[in-house]
Design a protein around this motif. Sequence first.
Motif, PDB file in Angstrom:
ATOM      1  N   ASP A  10       0.841  -1.189   0.000  1.00  0.00           N
ATOM      2  CA  ASP A  10       0.000   0.000   0.000  1.00  0.00           C
ATOM      3  C   ASP A  10       0.883   1.248   0.000  1.00  0.00           C
ATOM      4  O   ASP A  10       2.058   1.188   0.326  1.00  0.00           O
ATOM      5  CB  ASP A  10      -0.917   0.009   1.222  1.00  0.00           C
ATOM      6  N   GLY A  11       0.302   2.355  -0.385  1.00  0.00           N
ATOM      7  CA  GLY A  11       1.072   3.590  -0.429  1.00  0.00           C
ATOM      8  C   GLY A  11       0.192   4.781  -0.710  1.00  0.00           C
ATOM      9  O   GLY A  11      -1.045   4.683  -0.705  1.00  0.00           O
ATOM     10  N   GLU A  12       0.860   5.904  -0.926  1.00  0.00           N
ATOM     11  CA  GLU A  12       0.150   7.146  -1.190  1.00  0.00           C
ATOM     12  C   GLU A  12       0.954   7.951  -2.189  1.00  0.00           C
ATOM     13  O   GLU A  12       2.175   8.044  -2.076  1.00  0.00           O
ATOM     14  CB  GLU A  12       0.101   7.958   0.120  1.00  0.00           C
ATOM     15  N   ILE A  13       0.284   8.486  -3.167  1.00  0.00           N
ATOM     16  CA  ILE A  13       0.950   9.423  -4.078  1.00  0.00           C
ATOM     17  C   ILE A  13       0.105  10.681  -4.076  1.00  0.00           C
ATOM     18  O   ILE A  13      -1.022  10.673  -4.592  1.00  0.00           O
ATOM     19  CB  ILE A  13       1.058   8.859  -5.504  1.00  0.00           C
ATOM     20  N   GLY A  14       0.609  11.711  -3.449  1.00  0.00           N
ATOM     21  CA  GLY A  14      -0.178  12.921  -3.293  1.00  0.00           C
ATOM     22  C   GLY A  14      -1.489  12.585  -2.593  1.00  0.00           C
ATOM     23  O   GLY A  14      -1.490  11.894  -1.574  1.00  0.00           O
ATOM     24  N   GLY A  15      -2.590  12.997  -3.156  1.00  0.00           N
ATOM     25  CA  GLY A  15      -3.875  12.745  -2.508  1.00  0.00           C
ATOM     26  C   GLY A  15      -4.449  11.373  -2.843  1.00  0.00           C
ATOM     27  O   GLY A  15      -5.543  11.032  -2.404  1.00  0.00           O
ATOM     28  N   LEU A  16      -3.706  10.593  -3.608  1.00  0.00           N
ATOM     29  CA  LEU A  16      -4.228   9.294  -4.041  1.00  0.00           C
ATOM     30  C   LEU A  16      -3.695   8.190  -3.137  1.00  0.00           C
ATOM     31  O   LEU A  16      -2.487   8.041  -2.984  1.00  0.00           O
ATOM     32  CB  LEU A  16      -3.772   9.036  -5.484  1.00  0.00           C
ATOM     33  N   ILE A  39      -3.129   4.244  -2.343  1.00  0.00           N
ATOM     34  CA  ILE A  39      -3.048   2.992  -3.094  1.00  0.00           C
ATOM     35  C   ILE A  39      -3.253   1.844  -2.116  1.00  0.00           C
ATOM     36  O   ILE A  39      -2.463   1.674  -1.189  1.00  0.00           O
ATOM     37  CB  ILE A  39      -1.664   2.863  -3.764  1.00  0.00           C
TER      38      ILE A  39
END
Lengths: 96, 548
Positions: B373-379, B381
């Motif tokens: 799992d992760g996060e790219i900016g406001g998205l 994952i």
Amino acid sequence: MANDHDEFRHESLEDRHSIAKYLTALAEAFANGNLTFRHDGQRISLEPAGLLKFDVKAARKRGAVKVSLRLHWQEEEEERDPSVGSLVIKTDERRK
Amino acid sequence: MPNLRPIQENFRFLILEVTKQLDSTLSVLESGAIELIEGVYLKDDYIDNLRGFIDDKCLSLIREAGQDERTVELARAVDTVTSNLERIADFAVNILGQYRYIKDTSLLQRFELQPCFAEVLSGMERIEDALFTSDVAGALKICRSEFTLDKLYAERFKRVMEELRLGGERTEDLVTTLFIARYLERMGDSLLNIGEAIISLALRERLKIHQYWALEETLDVGEGEGERLRLESIAETKSGCRIGKVRDLRSGGEGNLVLFKEGSLDKMIDERDGIAFWQERYPALVPKVLGWQEGEHHASLLLEYLRGKTLQEILLDGDTAEVNTALSALTSALREIWGSTRKDEHVNPGFVRQIAKRFDDVRVVHPDFGSDDGEIGGLSIPSFDELLTRAEAVEAAVGARFSTFIHGDFNVDNVIFDPQTGRLHFIDLHRSRRADYVQDVSVFMVSNFRLPVLAKAHRRRLSAVIQAFYGFARDFAREEGDATFEVRLTLGMIRSFTTSTRFVLDDRFARSMYLRARYLLERLLAHRPGVELGDWSAFELPANVLVS
């Protein structure tokens, strides 16, 4: 503030529709001036400022297509290492 | 052929010296000839030296042998046999060490250890000949000594226990006697190692005695006759069974090939039952069972050897016409099987659960799969694990409405086709049952995808096979009014892409399958079922994942 060496990597398969949400997220983050990546409990927060060098490349070689987008910028050195103060230059006003 | 004489000479001395050690030990035990004890201790050093000489000679033989595999195999066998002989000699010394503690030597004599010694010696007598002539019958007799010695030990053990229970002042002597008998029993273990090393040398395969016996018994041959059965190849399957191709050169065997399969009892029972499952309705489709032999933990099957090539071989090495013929035969057979065994009932293959069951094994090989799992900016994952949990709800809603006969492990190398006769066969039937045919469809498609070939021409062909098979299965689903075929197939593909990675060490290749599974999961979960909740008929497998 970022550590001296931070790295984030995400790899996935997408199609031309599903890729949009990643590009939108990135565009919004740049517009807001705050770009955060998180993976495996690690967080990298970037604040793009100043001049960004933008490099777009597209290539097609025997059916293998590659489009790369690269953005470079330099963080203020003080932000990374507060011990580096700004220089103060004094000039002597009196002349003989 | 390298000169074996120096090794053989040292070896002969070694046998002679170990035999003498045993004779002397027995004399001490039987007639109290304690003056021999010192000699046995001294001789033990000499035996160690002999072993050292033989070791050195074996090593230089291996160095000189170069490409001569046979010599290397012989040198290895000599080395194993030598170290076990030295161990037997050590046990003799240990027995004498115990003898010093015996207060009443007449008690020891009552337990009659002489037959045990005789058995060890009779095994020893056969070693030199059996080893240097790679004689299976001789090696088997050496192995038998271990079982005789076990029996002799068990009898003595029982008697010692009985006397101990009666009490009295002989407790110490009885316990020491048991220790001595135990050393003789361990000599049997060493003889077994020796016999197995010779069998492995003779058959050019590492075989345990129970595997060899299984081979003999399923073939119904007399002891040692196995020599006239030539083991042409043997392979270990992913599930831990061993499959040997055996040529029967006995009179009446006419040099025919048979297949010998040996493995754990439960797996082999599944295999036998799987064959029986097909036998009644499609006898020509599966191999005939020619023999069955079961032990406490292992069992073995003797199977008809099916002529032809595996579909995998045809796909990788055959010409286009051959591939087309084989695929047509396969799809016609499946259409017939699925169509005529169709039974209306609700079945759910539980693909997500199948992944969960194997995901620990996946993570052993690829530790970073799953928690990505992760996060790219406001998205944000979601992790693969989280996506799987969400897919469970989808799966619960889309079970199949009918069952058919399925192979259950429908890999491309579990189908055999004979281009000459046009006959098609299924093998490896341990998971055959009634279930959702989509299980076979997805396993077959991914088993093509995961073949470790990189050449572009091969990959193109595999993609074409996968697409064609997909087209065939989709047509069948339409004809049968199977509205949730696509979504079940997608779940099945997710399952097979994910679990296949546990057999793939090449990180890039494994990752390309894992990412495909992830992509399919995301597409599945992004789909909004039609107006009627739970209507998945509009969903289609994103076919772009089929191309590599």
